[in-house]
Design a protein around this motif. Structure first.
Motif, PDB file in Angstrom:
ATOM      1  N   THR A 147     -21.526  -7.582  22.032  1.00 49.68           N
ATOM      2  CA  THR A 147     -20.973  -8.531  22.997  1.00 49.68           C
ATOM      3  C   THR A 147     -21.087  -9.948  22.458  1.00 49.68           C
ATOM      4  OG1 THR A 147     -21.632  -7.089  24.820  1.00 49.68           O
ATOM      5  CG2 THR A 147     -21.093  -9.363  25.374  1.00 49.68           C
ATOM      6  N   GLN A 156     -13.764  -9.179  31.747  1.00 49.08           N
ATOM      7  CA  GLN A 156     -13.582  -8.664  30.389  1.00 49.08           C
ATOM      8  C   GLN A 156     -14.876  -8.819  29.597  1.00 49.08           C
ATOM      9  OE1 GLN A 156     -10.489  -7.643  28.949  1.00 49.08           O
ATOM     10  NE2 GLN A 156      -9.282  -7.985  30.794  1.00 49.08           N
ATOM     11  N   GLU A 157     -15.106  -7.882  28.711  1.00 52.85           N
ATOM     12  CA  GLU A 157     -16.144  -8.080  27.706  1.00 52.85           C
ATOM     13  C   GLU A 157     -15.473  -8.622  26.455  1.00 52.85           C
ATOM     14  OE1 GLU A 157     -19.451  -5.766  24.926  1.00 52.85           O
ATOM     15  OE2 GLU A 157     -17.864  -4.624  25.919  1.00 52.85           O
ATOM     16  N   VAL A 158     -15.956  -9.742  25.952  1.00 55.56           N
ATOM     17  CA  VAL A 158     -15.470 -10.256  24.674  1.00 55.56           C
ATOM     18  C   VAL A 158     -16.347  -9.630  23.590  1.00 55.56           C
ATOM     19  CG1 VAL A 158     -15.005 -12.287  23.264  1.00 55.56           C
ATOM     20  CG2 VAL A 158     -14.717 -12.400  25.758  1.00 55.56           C
ATOM     21  N   TYR A 177     -12.291  -8.951  19.899  1.00 56.12           N
ATOM     22  CA  TYR A 177     -11.438  -8.171  20.793  1.00 56.12           C
ATOM     23  C   TYR A 177     -11.930  -8.358  22.229  1.00 56.12           C
ATOM     24  CZ  TYR A 177      -9.532  -5.676  16.754  1.00 56.12           C
ATOM     25  OH  TYR A 177      -8.915  -5.362  15.576  1.00 56.12           O
ATOM     26  N   THR A 178     -11.117  -7.939  23.173  1.00 55.29           N
ATOM     27  CA  THR A 178     -11.554  -7.942  24.567  1.00 55.29           C
ATOM     28  C   THR A 178     -11.383  -6.544  25.144  1.00 55.29           C
ATOM     29  OG1 THR A 178      -9.356  -8.588  25.394  1.00 55.29           O
ATOM     30  CG2 THR A 178     -10.942 -10.362  24.944  1.00 55.29           C
ATOM     31  N   GLY A 179     -12.245  -6.212  26.093  1.00 56.73           N
ATOM     32  CA  GLY A 179     -12.166  -4.926  26.765  1.00 56.73           C
ATOM     33  C   GLY A 179     -12.397  -5.097  28.251  1.00 56.73           C
ATOM     34  N   LYS A 180     -11.571  -4.463  29.049  1.00 59.82           N
ATOM     35  CA  LYS A 180     -11.681  -4.585  30.501  1.00 59.82           C
ATOM     36  C   LYS A 180     -12.971  -3.934  30.991  1.00 59.82           C
ATOM     37  CE  LYS A 180      -9.156  -3.626  34.796  1.00 59.82           C
ATOM     38  NZ  LYS A 180      -7.933  -3.012  35.382  1.00 59.82           N
ATOM     39  N   SER A 189     -17.759  -3.004  28.025  1.00 58.50           N
ATOM     40  CA  SER A 189     -16.535  -2.305  28.384  1.00 58.50           C
ATOM     41  C   SER A 189     -16.458  -0.948  27.690  1.00 58.50           C
ATOM     42  CB  SER A 189     -15.314  -3.148  28.010  1.00 58.50           C
ATOM     43  OG  SER A 189     -14.134  -2.399  28.115  1.00 58.50           O
ATOM     44  N   GLY A 192     -12.864  -0.672  26.325  1.00 57.84           N
ATOM     45  CA  GLY A 192     -12.636  -1.528  25.159  1.00 57.84           C
ATOM     46  C   GLY A 192     -13.324  -1.013  23.916  1.00 57.84           C
TER      47      GLY A 192
END
Length: 302
Positions: A147, A156-158, A177-180, A189, A192
């Motif tokens: 993270t 979102q997790e960056v 990247y990003t993940g919901k 995420s 993600g």
């Protein structure tokens, strides 16, 4: 003889004798010094990445040859150039359906995706922070995620992705990247991270570690006898530590989302165009242009 009288030296590159009043650093005749100055401009990104001044012309030529070998290996002959794309964009109203769709198909073949840290295809990475630095996906032996300590997005997790490679000039680099975040996710995420795992397993054929959390990879390196790649164990641990802390090559304040113009031009020579360049050339910010191209994109998607 005076302090600043001319001395006769032998050029370290071509072996020719030459005269100079100053003999600081590497010994090169005027012709070879001029050649080295021009070559230095082609490896600025590699020098900046490694904080190294390359003294030898031979070493610089090896780096240039190494990069050219990667890009030539994946040269696109069925893509489209920026000039062709611009011509199609300027004259889009005159294109037949078949011509418009041919432009889009070839643009898709040339497309290079971009994210903070690197532009990438299914075969290679071009680092955005360092001009002209390219890594073969086949040289990546480990990918891990963690993270971001600095980037934040609601819902979102960056995610910082760390890639470790067998490339002698670029042992590691990072991408964002990003993940919901799902209802049952707590700051991490699941969706993600699974997408990242699937993506890198697909494009990096020579992974020697599973795509995993950076802390888990660190444990494997700490307790393993040796690194399953061309990086010294202490160096690998040091790089992982920096990435965990957001220092060094993973300092998020220095990471760029757009590639250097020189990198974009280099990619163009081998048949590639960055995704945002395609949007700009096709004028996707203009309503009529966007509607025209989107109409054909939908036709191709059926």
């Amino acid at each position: 003889m005076g302090l600043f009288s001319k001395k006769t030296l032998v050029c370290a590159h071509c072996g020719k004798e030459y005269q100079t009043r100053f003999a600081m650093g590497v010994k090169l005749c005027d012709e070879c010094l001029s050649k080295k100055t021009e070559l230095d401009s082609q490896v600025k990104g590699y020098a900046s990445y490694s904080s190294t001044y390359f003294e030898s012309i031979e070493e610089i030529e090896e780096i240039i040859g190494h990069r050219a070998g990667i890009l030539e290996k994946y040269r696109k002959n069925d893509g489209i150039s920026r000039a062709e794309l611009k011509n199609a964009s300027d004259n889009y109203k005159k294109l037949t359906d078949a011509q418009a769709e041919d432009v889009l198909v070839r643009a898709a073949n040339s497309l290079v995706h971009t994210t903070i840290g690197a532009a990438y295809t299914d075969n290679f990475f071009a680092l955005t922070q360092w001009e002209g630095v390219v890594v073969d996906a086949a040289d990546v032996f480990a990918v891990a995620y963690t993270t971001s300590k600095k980037f934040k997005m609601d819902g979102q997790e960056v995610i910082i992705c760390a890639l470790f490679t067998n490339d002698p000039y670029v042992p590691a680099f990072t991408m964002v990247y990003t993940g919901k975040l799902g209802f049952f996710d707590f700051k991490k995420s699941s969706q993600g991270r699974q997408a990242i795992k699937e993506q890198f397993e697909a494009i990096c054929p020579n992974l020697t570690y599973p795509v995993q959390d950076l802390a888990d990879l660190n444990s494997q390196i700490v307790f393993g006898k040796e690194v399953k790649g061309n990086i010294d164990k202490n160096d690998m641990r040091s790089r992982i530590g920096e990435i965990m802390l957001g220092w060094g090559i993973s300092n998020e304040k220095n990471m760029e989302s757009a590639a250097c113009p020189a990198t974009a031009e280099l990619l163009d020579q081998y048949g590639y165009i960055l995704d945002y360049e395609i949007d700009t050339i096709l004028k996707m910010d203009k309503m009529f242009n966007k509607n025209f191209w989107n109409k054909h994109i939908k036709r191709l998607s059926k």
